[in-house]
Write a protein that holds these residues in place. Structure first.
Motif, mmCIF file in Angstrom:
data_model
loop_
_atom_site.group_PDB
_atom_site.id
_atom_site.type_symbol
_atom_site.label_atom_id
_atom_site.label_comp_id
_atom_site.label_asym_id
_atom_site.label_seq_id
_atom_site.Cartn_x
_atom_site.Cartn_y
_atom_site.Cartn_z
ATOM 1 N N LYS A 15 0.848 -1.193 0.000
ATOM 2 C CA LYS A 15 0.000 0.000 0.000
ATOM 3 C C LYS A 15 0.884 1.245 0.000
ATOM 4 C CE LYS A 15 -3.587 -2.353 2.572
ATOM 5 N NZ LYS A 15 -4.153 -2.534 3.886
ATOM 6 N N PRO A 16 0.388 2.355 -0.535
ATOM 7 C CA PRO A 16 1.176 3.590 -0.500
ATOM 8 C C PRO A 16 1.420 4.051 0.939
ATOM 9 C CG PRO A 16 -0.580 3.769 -2.118
ATOM 10 C CD PRO A 16 -0.813 2.500 -1.367
ATOM 11 N N LEU A 17 2.605 4.549 1.169
ATOM 12 C CA LEU A 17 3.016 4.987 2.500
ATOM 13 C C LEU A 17 2.092 6.075 3.040
ATOM 14 C CD1 LEU A 17 5.490 4.879 4.602
ATOM 15 C CD2 LEU A 17 6.238 6.914 3.419
ATOM 16 N N GLY A 18 1.750 7.041 2.202
ATOM 17 C CA GLY A 18 0.925 8.158 2.646
ATOM 18 C C GLY A 18 -0.499 7.770 2.979
ATOM 19 N N ALA B 261 6.019 -1.144 2.240
ATOM 20 C CA ALA B 261 5.188 -0.013 1.818
ATOM 21 C C ALA B 261 5.750 0.565 0.521
ATOM 22 C CB ALA B 261 5.154 1.064 2.904
ATOM 23 N N VAL B 262 4.872 1.181 -0.252
ATOM 24 C CA VAL B 262 5.225 1.642 -1.593
ATOM 25 C C VAL B 262 5.211 3.164 -1.620
ATOM 26 C CG1 VAL B 262 4.511 1.593 -4.005
ATOM 27 C CG2 VAL B 262 4.177 -0.416 -2.573
ATOM 28 N N LEU B 263 6.214 3.740 -2.271
ATOM 29 C CA LEU B 263 6.192 5.166 -2.585
ATOM 30 C C LEU B 263 5.915 5.292 -4.077
ATOM 31 C CD1 LEU B 263 9.182 6.567 -0.540
ATOM 32 C CD2 LEU B 263 6.792 7.080 -0.224
ATOM 33 N N THR B 264 4.829 5.972 -4.431
ATOM 34 C CA THR B 264 4.397 6.049 -5.823
ATOM 35 C C THR B 264 5.206 7.095 -6.582
ATOM 36 O OG1 THR B 264 2.686 7.637 -5.241
ATOM 37 C CG2 THR B 264 2.070 5.307 -5.244
ATOM 38 N N ASN C 277 8.026 8.984 -8.659
ATOM 39 C CA ASN C 277 9.478 9.023 -8.542
ATOM 40 C C ASN C 277 9.937 9.465 -7.164
ATOM 41 O OD1 ASN C 277 9.852 8.279 -11.232
ATOM 42 N ND2 ASN C 277 9.592 10.398 -11.918
ATOM 43 N N LYS C 278 9.103 9.234 -6.143
ATOM 44 C CA LYS C 278 9.423 9.739 -4.816
ATOM 45 C C LYS C 278 10.666 9.088 -4.225
ATOM 46 C CE LYS C 278 4.742 10.947 -3.566
ATOM 47 N NZ LYS C 278 3.752 10.002 -3.998
ATOM 48 N N LEU C 279 10.963 7.856 -4.591
ATOM 49 C CA LEU C 279 12.158 7.209 -4.048
ATOM 50 C C LEU C 279 13.424 7.977 -4.427
ATOM 51 C CD1 LEU C 279 11.494 3.393 -4.499
ATOM 52 C CD2 LEU C 279 11.748 4.648 -2.372
ATOM 53 N N GLU C 280 13.473 8.529 -5.627
ATOM 54 C CA GLU C 280 14.656 9.261 -6.055
ATOM 55 C C GLU C 280 14.546 10.767 -5.805
ATOM 56 O OE1 GLU C 280 13.217 6.954 -8.219
ATOM 57 O OE2 GLU C 280 14.703 5.417 -7.730
ATOM 58 N N GLN C 281 13.341 11.327 -5.863
ATOM 59 C CA GLN C 281 13.196 12.776 -5.814
ATOM 60 C C GLN C 281 12.867 13.328 -4.438
ATOM 61 O OE1 GLN C 281 10.280 13.693 -8.769
ATOM 62 N NE2 GLN C 281 11.661 13.292 -10.484
ATOM 63 N N LYS C 282 12.356 12.513 -3.527
ATOM 64 C CA LYS C 282 11.946 13.002 -2.213
ATOM 65 C C LYS C 282 13.104 12.854 -1.222
ATOM 66 C CE LYS C 282 8.196 12.401 1.142
ATOM 67 N NZ LYS C 282 7.604 13.720 1.109
ATOM 68 N N TYR C 283 13.302 13.885 -0.414
ATOM 69 C CA TYR C 283 14.371 13.892 0.578
ATOM 70 C C TYR C 283 13.793 14.198 1.950
ATOM 71 C CZ TYR C 283 17.970 13.933 -3.030
ATOM 72 O OH TYR C 283 18.777 13.599 -4.080
ATOM 73 N N TYR C 284 14.391 13.599 2.981
ATOM 74 C CA TYR C 284 14.109 13.984 4.363
ATOM 75 C C TYR C 284 15.207 14.955 4.761
ATOM 76 C CZ TYR C 284 13.985 13.882 9.410
ATOM 77 O OH TYR C 284 13.955 14.255 10.729
ATOM 78 N N ARG C 285 14.815 16.170 5.147
ATOM 79 C CA ARG C 285 15.794 17.201 5.472
ATOM 80 C C ARG C 285 15.655 17.629 6.921
ATOM 81 N NH1 ARG C 285 14.000 18.578 0.156
ATOM 82 N NH2 ARG C 285 15.754 18.537 -1.292
ATOM 83 N N ARG C 286 16.815 17.859 7.540
ATOM 84 C CA ARG C 286 16.826 18.436 8.884
ATOM 85 C C ARG C 286 17.998 19.408 8.956
ATOM 86 N NH1 ARG C 286 19.328 13.512 9.280
ATOM 87 N NH2 ARG C 286 21.154 13.448 10.644
ATOM 88 N N HIS C 287 17.903 20.374 9.854
ATOM 89 C CA HIS C 287 18.932 21.406 9.951
ATOM 90 C C HIS C 287 19.348 21.544 11.404
ATOM 91 C CE1 HIS C 287 21.061 25.175 9.377
ATOM 92 N NE2 HIS C 287 20.965 24.977 8.076
ATOM 93 N N SER C 288 20.651 21.631 11.624
ATOM 94 C CA SER C 288 21.173 21.730 12.982
ATOM 95 C C SER C 288 21.043 23.136 13.559
ATOM 96 C CB SER C 288 22.650 21.327 12.999
ATOM 97 O OG SER C 288 23.419 22.275 12.279
ATOM 98 N N GLY C 289 20.838 24.116 12.711
ATOM 99 C CA GLY C 289 20.770 25.494 13.171
ATOM 100 C C GLY C 289 22.060 26.250 12.941
ATOM 101 N N GLU D 170 20.482 16.005 4.531
ATOM 102 C CA GLU D 170 19.373 15.457 3.758
ATOM 103 C C GLU D 170 19.673 14.020 3.380
ATOM 104 O OE1 GLU D 170 18.799 18.190 0.570
ATOM 105 O OE2 GLU D 170 20.476 17.423 -0.591
ATOM 106 N N ILE D 171 18.619 13.208 3.431
ATOM 107 C CA ILE D 171 18.714 11.788 3.117
ATOM 108 C C ILE D 171 17.624 11.474 2.097
ATOM 109 C CG2 ILE D 171 18.667 9.447 4.027
ATOM 110 C CD1 ILE D 171 19.241 10.632 6.779
ATOM 111 N N GLN D 172 18.000 10.766 1.058
ATOM 112 C CA GLN D 172 17.049 10.369 0.023
ATOM 113 C C GLN D 172 16.121 9.275 0.577
ATOM 114 O OE1 GLN D 172 18.971 8.774 -3.452
ATOM 115 N NE2 GLN D 172 17.555 9.845 -4.803
ATOM 116 N N TYR D 173 14.853 9.325 0.185
ATOM 117 C CA TYR D 173 13.884 8.357 0.701
ATOM 118 C C TYR D 173 14.199 6.932 0.259
ATOM 119 C CZ TYR D 173 10.463 10.636 3.582
ATOM 120 O OH TYR D 173 9.837 11.224 4.640
#
Length: 143
Positions: free
Chosen positions: A23-26, A62-65, A67-79, A86-89
């Motif tokens: 099923k899609p993750l979202g 779980a499935v990411l529909t 091109n999210k596997l290549e184009q979506k990133y998880y980003r965080r900033h230390s300040g 950033e880490i690719q999904y």
């Protein structure tokens, strides 16, 4: 006929299992967020935490529909300057699919103390086995 409003003392909590395999993750995260908030209940009250416990299994399948596997990133900033991480999904789904599901559900919840406490009732597992058999969870059937 009067309206029934839930109270903190009268809320009964159940345990549900969501299977994310294929099923899609979202979409799985949306269902989990609605159960955690209690929006599926007849006596849902917005100002009372009346949600249930949710166990999400098979998050590694779980499935990411699209091109999210290549184009979506998880980003965080230390300040700090240059502190963007950033880490690719694609890498997240290979190494920590539980984290991806937790972030998706967290993003669909309201940003307040009631929903932060509701997130403590979310349990996410990579495979089909989980450690909450003693609570006798039931499979979630409404999609």
């Amino acid at each position: 006929m009067s309206t029934t409003l839930a109270r903190k003392e009268t809320v009964s909590r159940k345990w549900f299992i969501l299977d994310a395999a294929g099923k899609p993750l979202g979409r799985t995260a949306t269902v989990a967020a609605n159960i955690l908030r209690g929006k599926h209940k007849v006596d849902y009250t917005p100002n009372v935490d009346c949600g249930d416990h949710v166990i999400v299994i098979n998050t590694s399948q779980a499935v990411l529909t699209g091109n999210k596997l290549e184009q979506k990133y998880y980003r965080r900033h230390s300040g700090w300057v240059g502190g963007l991480k950033e880490i690719q999904y694609k890498r997240i789904m290979e190494t920590k699919p539980e984290f991806a599901m937790m972030q998706a559900v967290r993003g669909m919840m309201s940003k307040n103390s009631r929903d932060r406490s509701a997130l403590k009732r979310l349990r996410v597992f990579r495979g089909a086995e989980h450690t909450h058999e003693a609570q006798k969870p039931t499979a979630w059937t409404q999609e």
